[in-house]
Design an enzyme around this catalytic site. Structure first.
Site, PDB file in Angstrom:
ATOM      1  N   SER A   1      -1.899 -11.408  -1.413  1.00 35.71           N
ATOM      2  CA  SER A   1      -1.233 -12.189  -2.463  1.00 35.71           C
ATOM      3  C   SER A   1      -0.934 -11.364  -3.706  1.00 35.71           C
ATOM      4  O   SER A   1      -0.093 -11.750  -4.513  1.00 35.71           O
ATOM      5  CB  SER A   1      -2.082 -13.411  -2.844  1.00 35.71           C
ATOM      6  OG  SER A   1      -3.321 -12.997  -3.388  1.00 35.71           O
TER       7      SER A   1
ATOM      8  N   HIS B   1      -5.682  -3.256  -2.541  1.00 35.62           N
ATOM      9  CA  HIS B   1      -7.055  -3.545  -2.985  1.00 35.62           C
ATOM     10  C   HIS B   1      -7.942  -3.752  -1.774  1.00 35.62           C
ATOM     11  O   HIS B   1      -7.503  -4.249  -0.737  1.00 35.62           O
ATOM     12  CB  HIS B   1      -7.106  -4.759  -3.912  1.00 35.62           C
ATOM     13  CG  HIS B   1      -6.395  -5.970  -3.394  1.00 35.62           C
ATOM     14  ND1 HIS B   1      -5.017  -6.093  -3.431  1.00 35.62           N
ATOM     15  CD2 HIS B   1      -6.860  -7.098  -2.817  1.00 35.62           C
ATOM     16  CE1 HIS B   1      -4.673  -7.258  -2.909  1.00 35.62           C
ATOM     17  NE2 HIS B   1      -5.765  -7.886  -2.512  1.00 35.62           N
TER      18      HIS B   1
HETATM   19  P1  DGP Z   1      -5.381 -10.781  -1.607  1.00 36.63           P
HETATM   20  O1  DGP Z   1      -5.202 -12.200  -1.129  1.00 36.63           O
HETATM   21  O2  DGP Z   1      -6.002  -9.897  -0.567  1.00 36.63           O
HETATM   22  O3  DGP Z   1      -4.097 -10.231  -2.180  1.00 36.63           O
HETATM   23  O4  DGP Z   1      -6.438 -10.868  -2.782  1.00 36.63           O
HETATM   24  C1  DGP Z   1      -6.122 -10.927  -4.134  1.00 36.63           C
HETATM   25  C2  DGP Z   1      -7.383 -11.276  -4.840  1.00 36.63           C
HETATM   26  O5  DGP Z   1      -7.192 -11.033  -6.218  1.00 36.63           O
HETATM   27  C3  DGP Z   1      -7.823 -12.730  -4.709  1.00 36.63           C
HETATM   28  O6  DGP Z   1      -9.083 -12.771  -4.030  1.00 36.63           O
HETATM   29  C4  DGP Z   1      -7.961 -13.219  -6.133  1.00 36.63           C
HETATM   30  C5  DGP Z   1      -7.947 -11.957  -6.947  1.00 36.63           C
HETATM   31  N1  DGP Z   1      -7.304 -12.082  -8.235  1.00 36.63           N
HETATM   32  C6  DGP Z   1      -6.049 -12.524  -8.486  1.00 36.63           C
HETATM   33  N2  DGP Z   1      -5.788 -12.508  -9.807  1.00 36.63           N
HETATM   34  C7  DGP Z   1      -6.914 -12.016 -10.407  1.00 36.63           C
HETATM   35  C8  DGP Z   1      -7.263 -11.764 -11.765  1.00 36.63           C
HETATM   36  O7  DGP Z   1      -6.496 -11.963 -12.709  1.00 36.63           O
HETATM   37  N3  DGP Z   1      -8.504 -11.261 -11.988  1.00 36.63           N
HETATM   38  C9  DGP Z   1      -9.394 -11.007 -10.972  1.00 36.63           C
HETATM   39  N4  DGP Z   1     -10.593 -10.531 -11.320  1.00 36.63           N
HETATM   40  N5  DGP Z   1      -9.101 -11.246  -9.683  1.00 36.63           N
HETATM   41  C10 DGP Z   1      -7.869 -11.744  -9.404  1.00 36.63           C
END
Ligand code: DGP
Length: 114
Positions: free
Chosen positions: A95, A100
Site C-alpha cells: 500500500s 519496506h
Molecule cells: P504495506 O501494506 O506492505 O505497503 O505496508 C505499509 C505499512 O505502512 C502498513 O502496515 C501501515 C504503515 N504505515 C502507513 N502509513 C504510516 C505512517 O504514517 N506511519 C507509520 N509509522 N506507519 C505507516
C-alpha cells in the site's frame, strides 16, 4: 519515484517511533500494528518495491535483512521467533510505494497469509 508517506518520515516531516537509523536505512513502529511488535525497515534510497531492485541493490538488501535480525534481537522477539514480510505490488498487498520490510513478532503467526 513518487513521494510517499515514508519519504516524509525519512525527512522527519512526519513523526514515527524510530528504533534504528543508519546511513542506509531507518526502522520505526508501524502505525497500524498487526502484532505486539510490528516494525518497518525502509531504505533511505527511494526504491518503489522489491520488483524494481536490481543487482546494484544486493548489498542494500542484505543490509536491510541484517538490520531486521538485529532489531528482532534488540526488541526481545528473536528467541520465540518472528515473521519477516515484504509486500510487493498490487497482488502482494503493498500500500506504500517505498520498499519496506515488515518485522512482526510477539505472538504466534498463522499460515497461509490472507
Ligand atoms: P504495506 O501494506 O506492505 O505497503 O505496508 C505499509 C505499512 O505502512 C502498513 O502496515 C501501515 C504503515 N504505515 C502507513 N502509513 C504510516 C505512517 O504514517 N506511519 C507509520 N509509522 N506507519 C505507516
Amino acid at each position: 519515484m513518487a513521494e510517499t508517506v515514508f519519504s516524509k518520515i525519512l525527512r522527519k516531516e512526519i513523526n514515527a517511533r524510530l528504533v534504528h537509523e543508519d546511513e542506509l536505512c531507518i526502522a520505526f513502529h508501524d502505525v497500524a500494528p498487526q502484532a505486539p511488535t510490528h516494525i518497518l525497515v525502509i531504505p533511505r534510497k527511494p526504491v518503489e518495491s522489491l520488483a524494481v531492485c536490481n543487482s546494484d541493490d544486493k548489498a542494500l538488501m542484505g543490509h536491510l535483512l541484517d538490520v531486521v535480525r538485529q532489531i528482532a534481537a534488540d526488541l526481545g522477539i528473536a528467541a520465540d521467533g518472528y515473521r519477516v514480510v515484504i509486500n510487493c505490488g498490487a497482488n502482494g498487498g503493498q500500500s506504500v510505494d517505498h520498499l519496506h520490510i515488515h518485522l512482526l513478532g510477539g505472538r504466534a503467526m498463522t499460515w497461509p497469509p490472507g
